[in-house]
Design a protein around this motif. Structure first.
Motif, PDB file in Angstrom:
ATOM      1  N   PRO A   5       1.281  -1.123  -0.097  1.00 12.25           N
ATOM      2  CA  PRO A   5       0.321  -0.427  -0.147  1.00 12.25           C
ATOM      3  C   PRO A   5       0.949   1.216  -0.203  1.00 12.25           C
ATOM      4  O   PRO A   5       2.032   1.527   0.674  1.00 12.25           O
ATOM      5  N   GLY A   6       0.313   2.138  -0.705  1.00 14.30           N
ATOM      6  CA  GLY A   6       1.759   3.448  -0.278  1.00 14.30           C
ATOM      7  C   GLY A   6       0.460   4.553  -0.259  1.00 14.30           C
ATOM      8  O   GLY A   6      -0.433   3.870  -0.016  1.00 14.30           O
ATOM      9  N   ALA A   7       0.720   5.717  -0.216  1.00 15.51           N
ATOM     10  CA  ALA A   7      -0.005   6.916   0.242  1.00 15.51           C
ATOM     11  C   ALA A   7      -1.173   7.267  -0.715  1.00 15.51           C
ATOM     12  O   ALA A   7      -2.081   7.657  -0.099  1.00 15.51           O
ATOM     13  N   ASN A   8      -0.987   6.926  -2.462  1.00 18.66           N
ATOM     14  CA  ASN A   8      -2.486   7.464  -3.018  1.00 18.66           C
ATOM     15  C   ASN A   8      -2.810   6.301  -4.064  1.00 18.66           C
ATOM     16  O   ASN A   8      -3.886   6.408  -4.973  1.00 18.66           O
ATOM     17  N   ASP A  10      -4.539   1.999  -2.385  1.00 17.61           N
ATOM     18  CA  ASP A  10      -4.980   0.898  -2.232  1.00 17.61           C
ATOM     19  C   ASP A  10      -4.638  -0.271  -2.952  1.00 17.61           C
ATOM     20  O   ASP A  10      -5.867  -0.646  -3.690  1.00 17.61           O
TER      21      ASP A  10
END
Length: 91
Positions: A5-8, A10
């Motif tokens: 998962p990243g900041a922007n 899912d």
């Protein structure tokens, strides 16, 4: 597919599409095919194995600290190049 998962993004949002294509899902969250405690570590180990552990054929030097890392790495690069070695600097 490694669900990182990243900041922007899912990765759970694309699970249905990946499953329809027969892709194996590796991740930390429930519902994956291969559950792991640390998906980033699993990805690193799988990548190293896929590329036949390239770091085993290299001498590696790590430089850590608060200041002076860039200067230190370029000084080391110059010294090692002068010694006739193949060198790469990553930062």
């Amino acid at each position: 597919f490694f669900e990182i998962p990243g900041a922007n993004f899912d990765p759970q949002e694309v699970r249905a599409t990946l499953r329809a294509q027969g892709v194996t899902l590796v991740g930390e969250r429930p519902g994956v095919d291969v559950p792991v405690p640390d998906v980033r570590e699993a990805f690193a180990l799988a990548s190293a194995a896929f590329y036949r552990f390239p770091s085993r054929a290299m001498k590696m030097i790590g430089v850590t600290g608060t200041s002076g890392k860039t200067t230190t790495t370029y000084l080391l690069e110059s010294i090692l190049l002068a010694a006739g070695l193949r060198v790469g600097v990553l930062g």
